[in-house]
Design an enzyme around this catalytic site. Structure first.
Site, PDB file in Angstrom:
ATOM      1  N   LYS A 194       7.321  -4.362  21.153  1.00  0.00           N
ATOM      2  CA  LYS A 194       8.020  -4.044  22.218  1.00  0.00           C
ATOM      3  C   LYS A 194       8.657  -5.415  23.194  1.00  0.00           C
ATOM      4  O   LYS A 194       7.659  -6.069  23.443  1.00  0.00           O
ATOM      5  CB  LYS A 194       7.440  -3.354  23.125  1.00  0.00           C
ATOM      6  CG  LYS A 194       8.637  -2.625  24.104  1.00  0.00           C
ATOM      7  CD  LYS A 194       8.323  -2.229  25.744  1.00  0.00           C
ATOM      8  CE  LYS A 194       7.930  -3.265  26.741  1.00  0.00           C
ATOM      9  NZ  LYS A 194       9.160  -4.167  27.265  1.00  0.00           N
ATOM     10  N   GLU A 268      -3.190 -11.846  26.571  1.00  0.00           N
ATOM     11  CA  GLU A 268      -3.086 -13.303  26.808  1.00  0.00           C
ATOM     12  C   GLU A 268      -2.342 -13.243  28.250  1.00  0.00           C
ATOM     13  O   GLU A 268      -1.089 -12.711  28.243  1.00  0.00           O
ATOM     14  CB  GLU A 268      -2.294 -14.066  25.850  1.00  0.00           C
ATOM     15  CG  GLU A 268      -2.542 -15.493  25.878  1.00  0.00           C
ATOM     16  CD  GLU A 268      -1.537 -16.075  26.766  1.00  0.00           C
ATOM     17  OE1 GLU A 268      -1.498 -16.483  27.710  1.00  0.00           O
ATOM     18  OE2 GLU A 268      -0.289 -16.462  25.905  1.00  0.00           O
ATOM     19  N   CYS A 303       2.585 -20.169  30.760  1.00  0.00           N
ATOM     20  CA  CYS A 303       1.252 -19.684  31.259  1.00  0.00           C
ATOM     21  C   CYS A 303       0.163 -20.776  31.287  1.00  0.00           C
ATOM     22  O   CYS A 303      -0.626 -20.565  32.019  1.00  0.00           O
ATOM     23  CB  CYS A 303       0.536 -18.349  30.694  1.00  0.00           C
ATOM     24  SG  CYS A 303       0.993 -18.288  28.893  1.00  0.00           S
ATOM     25  N   GLU A 404      -0.115 -18.051  40.409  1.00  0.00           N
ATOM     26  CA  GLU A 404       0.638 -18.205  39.122  1.00  0.00           C
ATOM     27  C   GLU A 404       2.288 -18.143  39.743  1.00  0.00           C
ATOM     28  O   GLU A 404       2.660 -17.096  40.270  1.00  0.00           O
ATOM     29  CB  GLU A 404       0.478 -17.584  38.197  1.00  0.00           C
ATOM     30  CG  GLU A 404       1.365 -17.980  36.836  1.00  0.00           C
ATOM     31  CD  GLU A 404       1.064 -17.349  35.618  1.00  0.00           C
ATOM     32  OE1 GLU A 404       0.872 -16.058  35.702  1.00  0.00           O
ATOM     33  OE2 GLU A 404       1.030 -18.021  34.341  1.00  0.00           O
TER      34      GLU A 404
HETATM   35  P1  ADP Z   1       6.789 -10.309  34.012  1.00  0.00           P
HETATM   36  O1  ADP Z   1       6.056 -10.394  35.097  1.00  0.00           O
HETATM   37  O2  ADP Z   1       7.254 -11.276  33.221  1.00  0.00           O
HETATM   38  O3  ADP Z   1       7.693  -9.111  33.906  1.00  0.00           O
HETATM   39  P2  ADP Z   1       4.988  -8.243  32.758  1.00  0.00           P
HETATM   40  O4  ADP Z   1       3.676  -8.307  32.412  1.00  0.00           O
HETATM   41  O5  ADP Z   1       5.368  -7.247  33.642  1.00  0.00           O
HETATM   42  O6  ADP Z   1       5.341  -9.699  32.934  1.00  0.00           O
HETATM   43  O7  ADP Z   1       5.719  -8.056  31.212  1.00  0.00           O
HETATM   44  C1  ADP Z   1       5.226  -8.426  30.136  1.00  0.00           C
HETATM   45  C2  ADP Z   1       5.540  -7.361  29.277  1.00  0.00           C
HETATM   46  O8  ADP Z   1       4.866  -6.422  29.269  1.00  0.00           O
HETATM   47  C3  ADP Z   1       7.002  -7.044  28.982  1.00  0.00           C
HETATM   48  O9  ADP Z   1       7.386  -6.794  27.575  1.00  0.00           O
HETATM   49  C4  ADP Z   1       6.926  -5.653  29.980  1.00  0.00           C
HETATM   50  O10 ADP Z   1       8.162  -4.854  29.611  1.00  0.00           O
HETATM   51  C5  ADP Z   1       5.850  -5.124  29.479  1.00  0.00           C
HETATM   52  N1  ADP Z   1       5.357  -4.181  30.501  1.00  0.00           N
HETATM   53  C6  ADP Z   1       5.401  -4.307  31.820  1.00  0.00           C
HETATM   54  N2  ADP Z   1       4.787  -3.072  32.410  1.00  0.00           N
HETATM   55  C7  ADP Z   1       4.146  -2.231  31.387  1.00  0.00           C
HETATM   56  C8  ADP Z   1       3.238  -1.301  31.318  1.00  0.00           C
HETATM   57  N3  ADP Z   1       3.048  -0.599  32.658  1.00  0.00           N
HETATM   58  N4  ADP Z   1       2.973  -0.744  30.209  1.00  0.00           N
HETATM   59  C9  ADP Z   1       3.174  -1.655  29.307  1.00  0.00           C
HETATM   60  N5  ADP Z   1       3.758  -2.698  29.015  1.00  0.00           N
HETATM   61  C10 ADP Z   1       4.437  -2.908  30.076  1.00  0.00           C
END
Ligand code: ADP
Ligand code: MG
Length: 502
Positions: A194, A268, A303, A404
């Site tokens: 994804k 990570e 990161c 961060e």
């Molecule tokens: P950022 O702050 O950069 O958006 P995230 O941790 O939200 O960092 O995003 C990293 C990845 O996790 C992206 O592919 C995002 O779509 C996905 N993501 C965000 N929320 C969820 C969730 N509840 N479950 C699974 N994947 C998620």
């Protein structure tokens, strides 16, 4: 074993706008590019000009369902193939990707705003490395013999988990994807990746290229937002492992769902990596190390960014002046322009967040040394450019030193005593990476033992390498990526077999 370079049947397209349009609105499921089940899409925006360059398929639970069905079908046959054959095909994917380095670099630049010369081309270049590296490790999927009893032959073997969900971020999407999917595939798993909502198209292109080589359905790609697409992927009963890179907040959500299902995860997450510069350090090397460590060419969107730089009082002013001069000399501009060193922030949300931190640092009493110069071209006026900022006068307790930022903002914190520097460096919730700069061998060795981080480097600041284990402690994550151990520990389970010969 064949060694011929497989030519990708896809023609590289150097116009990223044309490529973005071709890839628009599609997932890769069961070997075919297909729209979302709902038919919905969302915009992909070029952060340097603010224009919509394409669409991504809006993935939801129905798309996850279709991808899981395709993956389940393909995985059984894949797992039955000899490991070396799987490895050969994965290495072939790496070689095919080499022909696409330039087009991938341009596409990633278009959707993320990372500078082509300093960032995207480098990322696209190392992508194939991970596939070739893991492909070659296939014969290392070995088990053990256990000296249990002379009459009971006891052995272990490595078996694939089944279906792996890989959730990736937008900052280095191609490299981080490769470090997840290559070992997962070589180990005999099927994968559903994804992409991040900000950067779906280059990831889809990579998937389309490797889909020319791998069996249909073994590898599937969905785009979409976290709660709509990522969450159902994690929650799906047939997904047996999640490997995730992203924020701590989302990592916790992923871990909670995985805990309910009792499946393993690799996480990570964030960082607030310390860099310690002792009084005797080679100053020019340390300054150059701060530039790479802080990832100024990636707008600090890393990161591992060296966002807390502890500098001894005797060299502090000199260090800051030299660092500022170096960052001042970096060119901000159109990310696709070869002259550009520093591109844009990825999205308006991140842009606001970074601006908020710069304001907070000033409000906390820090001195903001603003570097480089914003581009002046009219076409770039909507661009999400942020001038890099070096803060001085803040302490390790300040918000800027604790949270961060994921932007081009670093804090140079003064210290008087080595012990104090080590204590402060460890006084953080994170533990991803750390560096120390000194010619004092005893202190350097001492620091490698005492710094609380997954990766500690002395007098250098190298980035992730496929054969070097990488991952954090504390809230920076769980488990390691890259290296042979990552493939064995995170993408297989060990079965014990006992044969009574008496
Ligand atoms: P950022 O702050 O950069 O958006 P995230 O941790 O939200 O960092 O995003 C990293 C990845 O996790 C992206 O592919 C995002 O779509 C996905 N993501 C965000 N929320 C969820 C969730 N509840 N479950 C699974 N994947 C998620
Ligand atoms: Mg998010």
């Amino acid at each position: 074993m064949t060694t011929a370079t497989p030519a990708s049947p896809l023609t590289p397209t150097l116009d990223p706008h044309a490529l973005a349009r071709t890839l628009s609105g599609k997932h890769l499921i069961g070997g075919a590019l297909v729209p979302a089940a709902s038919g919905r899409t969302f915009d992909v925006v070029n952060p340097a000009r603010g224009d919509v360059v394409g669409q991504a398929a809006f993935g939801e639970a129905a798309d996850v369902e279709a991808a899981v069905a395709a993956a389940a079908k393909a995985q059984k046959e894949w797992a039955r193939r000899p490991a070396r054959e799987r490895g050969r095909l994965v290495a072939d994917c790496g070689r095919a990707l080499q022909a696409h380095v330039e087009e991938l670099a341009r596409l990633i630049t278009l959707e993320t705003g990372k500078a082509l010369r300093t960032e995207s081309r480098v990322e696209a270049g190392v992508l194939s490395d991970s596939f070739v590296f893991y492909g070659g490790l296939a014969p290392e999927l070995k088990g053990e013999t256990v000296p249990f009893s002379p009459t009971v032959m006891t052995i272990t073997q490595r078996e694939p988990i089944g279906i792996v969900g890989a959730i990736i971020p937008w900052n280095v999407p191609l490299l981080l994807m490769a470090l997840k999917i290559a070992p997962a595939l070589v180990a005999g798993n099927a994968v559903i990746v994804k992409s991040a909502e900000e950067a779906p198209l280059a990831v889809l292109r990579v998937c389309q290229i490797i889909n020319q080589i791998l069996p249909p359905g073994l590898f599937n790609m969905l785009s979409g937002f976290g709660p709509d697409c990522g969450a159902p992927l994690v929650a799906h009963p047939k997904v047996g492992k999640i490997t995730f890179t992203g924020s701590v907040e989302t990592g916790r959500i992923v871990y909670r769902t995985a805990a309910e299902k009792l499946i393993p995860v690799t996480l990570e997450l964030g960082g607030k990596s310390p860099m310690i510069v002792l009084a005797d350090a080679d100053l020019d090397k340390a300054v150059a190390g701060a530039i790479t460590g802080m990832r100024f060419t990636r707008q600090g969107q890393s990161c591992t960014a060296a966002s807390r730089i502890f500098v001894h009082r005797s060299i502090h002013d000199d260090f800051v002046a030299r660092l500022k001069a170096k960052v001042d000399a970096m060119v901000m501009g159109d990310p696709l322009d070869e002259k550009t060193d520093i591109g844009t922030i990825v999205s308006p949300q991140q842009f606001e967040k970074v601006q908020g931190y710069i304001a907070a640092g000033k409000a906390e009493g820090g001195t903001a040394h603003t570097c480089s110069a914003l581009p002046t071209a009219e076409a770039l006026s909507p661009g999400l450019f942020v001038q890099p900022v070096i803060f001085t006068g803040l302490t390790n307790d300040s918000r800027l030193a604790r949270e961060e930022i994921f932007g081009p903002v670093t804090c140079v914190i003064v210290f008087d005593d080595y012990e104090e520097a080590i204590t402060q460096a460890n006084d953080t919730e994170y533990g991803l990476a750390a560096t120390i700069w000194t010619n004092d061998l005893k202190k350097a060795l001492d620091a490698t033992q005492r710094l609380e981080a997954g990766l500690v480097q002395v007098n250098q600041n190298l980035v992730v390498q496929p054969n070097i284990s990488y991952g954090g402690v504390k809230t920076s994550g769980l488990g390691k990526e890259a290296s042979l151990e990552a493939m064995l520990e995170h993408f297989t389970h060990k079965k014990t077999i006992m044969i009574n010969m008496a």
